[in-house]
Design a protein around this motif. Structure first.
Motif, PDB file in Angstrom:
ATOM      1  N   THR A  17       0.817  -1.219   0.000  1.00 44.68           N
ATOM      2  CA  THR A  17       0.000   0.000   0.000  1.00 44.68           C
ATOM      3  C   THR A  17       0.849   1.267   0.000  1.00 44.68           C
ATOM      4  N   ILE A  28      -9.889   0.675   2.011  1.00 45.10           N
ATOM      5  CA  ILE A  28      -9.433  -0.709   1.826  1.00 45.10           C
ATOM      6  C   ILE A  28      -9.852  -1.565   3.016  1.00 45.10           C
ATOM      7  N   GLU A  51      -8.104  -5.913  -2.258  1.00 44.27           N
ATOM      8  CA  GLU A  51      -8.720  -4.577  -2.182  1.00 44.27           C
ATOM      9  C   GLU A  51      -7.696  -3.491  -2.520  1.00 44.27           C
ATOM     10  N   ALA A  52      -6.475  -3.621  -1.997  1.00 46.49           N
ATOM     11  CA  ALA A  52      -5.434  -2.609  -2.239  1.00 46.49           C
ATOM     12  C   ALA A  52      -5.044  -2.545  -3.707  1.00 46.49           C
TER      13      ALA A  52
END
Length: 85
Positions: A17, A28, A51-52
């Motif tokens: 991230t 996220i 998600e990231a």
């Protein structure tokens, strides 16, 4: 409090991230929590990385270089000798 798997490598997650801003990280985490809730599982490293991967850093290379220079100068844009105490 969100139910999260034990043993998630947060240092590795931080590298995934890198460059994202606080609001991205919050989104996220919230999206990962919703996905885990829908699937009735704990939040896992894989869900967080999935998600990231949908986010792109809002900082371009010039912004990042300017920030690193700012940080290296102790928080001053144009470093100069301190006067006084």
């Amino acid at each position: 409090e969100k139910p999260i798997e034990i043993g998630i490598d947060f240092e590795e997650l931080a590298s995934v991230t890198d460059g994202l801003i606080c609001s991205d990280l919050k989104l996220i985490a919230n999206n990962a929590a919703l996905k885990a809730l829908r699937e009735n599982i704990l939040i896992s490293y894989k869900i967080l990385v999935d998600e990231a991967s949908q986010f792109k850093s809002p900082l371009n290379q010039a912004d990042m270089e300017r920030y690193l220079k700012f940080e290296a100068n102790g928080g001053y844009i144009n470093a100069r000798a301190r006067i006084g105490f």
